[in-house]
Write a protein that holds these residues in place. Sequence first.
Motif: not given
Length: 628
Positions: A433-436, A501-502, A585-589
């Motif tokens: 996951i690239v943080p955006l 990180g989140l 299930v989708t994961v973001h930061s």
Amino acid sequence: MNLGILSFLFPFLALVTTFLPPTSSDLGSLAGEAESMARTLPAAPTAAPQAPRAAPAAQPQARAEAWKPRPATYGVVVEKDVAITMSDGVVLLADIHRPAKADGTAAAGRFPVILTQNPYNKNLSGGSGGDYFVQRGYVFVQTDVRGTGSSAGQWDAFGDREQKDGLEVANWATSKQRPWSNGELGLWGASYMAINQFFTAAQHPRGLKAMFPIVPAGDVYRDVVASGGQIDAGFIPLWFGLVTGAGLVPPAVNKARPEATLTTLLQHVGGALGFQVPMLASAVLGSDAAYDGPFYRKRSPLSVVDEIDVPTFVTAGQYDIFQRGAPMLFDRMQRNGVDTKLLVGPWTHTEAATAAGLEGSGINSLSEMALRWFDTHLMGLSDTTLDRDVAPVTYHEIGSGKWRTMQSWLGSEVRAKTYGIGSALKPVGGDTIVPLPVQGLCSRSTAQWTAGALAIPGCETDNRINDALGVSYETAPAASDLAFSGPLNADLSVSTTGTDGLISVSVEDVAPDGSVDRITGGWQTLRHRAVLPSRSRTLNGQVVQPWHPFTREAEQSVTPGKVYRVPVEVFPTGAVIKKGHRLRVTVHSYDVPHLLPNVKQLVRGVAGVVTVHHTKAHPSTLILPVRR
């Protein structure tokens, strides 16, 4: 510009704009917002009042087999800005709505009282829907809480003094000195006016017989202030701005002591500088307000709910800002043996105030349900079919659009089922996951965490664009319907190139046409990954609701590249993955504009690239409370 610095500017700008002096056009907009947030039930249609009737008979009255709401039999007369002096000398102002005769004068007799304590300025929100009850034989009392509206003092949001005010106002309203009160009391209202019901009820005011809290918080830190450990930049500045702006509208003029009016206004300004500004600054800087502790526990209804023993009807929303806490309040009261019910609808925070779309639920409207609740518990009218008509839990099922019922929340009707990420839930693309700081923007999260104020067209009902910015895992098409209800646990193994990180998790329904419906979400910062097992909820031996301390002492360091197990509490829901659909299930930061890092988290490097692991050594799972 550095993405981390850009993300910090969002809450900073919100902080600045919150305390800009309102213009006349701003005040008009603010009045509309205050009315929307405070208006919990629609007022009954105005009709010519009929002849007055006597106060309710003491003995129960027979009811028809099919329950119907009583018609309006009174008009309404309002006494504005009645002074109520607190034990410390501060004067709160209240509006008293009383049943009226056909000539517009107050009806004789004593009536049950329904109390609402309002922080959004009662003069902006009007009767807040309370006249519906007045027309049916109740007195409705609405106060401006300390430091808001026209009430004197300084606001501190559910602090010790405000809680004591709640008890004193309730006892004032049921005193024999009030010629319109028969001593019976009910508490009612939405949001803030729902939360303060719990603090008032926990002190056992004289004559309290029932509560009707609409979308209350349970645990303000975890529910809304800092879900997962980052600051809620979507709602908190908006909320502080609403209360502050409504408090800076010139208060009602004290004709006997006009200088007191100016004093009240100056106290409100002092309150903003002494409470709102320091709180936001402390949270943004990562100081004490960024951590859980005594301040938030004092203001959380779950801290006092075990003291409450009066019948309580709780209304919640699937997409509400208090999605997590309201069902927990019901659950605790039911386990304590309190007569309580829970209604969960397909609503954001503002939508839940009027609760549209109840067809098929067994509840005609929220106003009628509140009347039925108060008639039963305040007026003592016999209602032998109430428990048959309204189950302990009634919820709107996402995925089917149907209303379902249950006997309890997270009880014997559900069991935990574990889905392995990487096995049952197959990767869709890579695991990095690239943080955006735009992740979350094009999703239902934006509407939910701005209390329904902001919804981007096309994004609220289809999460595909947002999902493309993170990593997703999904099942094969379901061979049969998969129904689940309650909190979820996304127990993930993750690493990051940063030192914090989140992890933002969305649980979703993928339709055969590829559209993605975001059912619910959960969030967790890596440094707050510690879990307290004694406070976590389990089903058949599996954790479905991990409980994180979020204290300064419980913080744990993060080493770049090291894999950590991070249980993510995913907020409770009721949904079904229909046959042929996929569970995703989708994961973001990031989850913008909902959550943003504070300064301390930025310095630690929350902008690191996150990897989700799903190996034998480092498994990741999703645990669902599946309906039996």
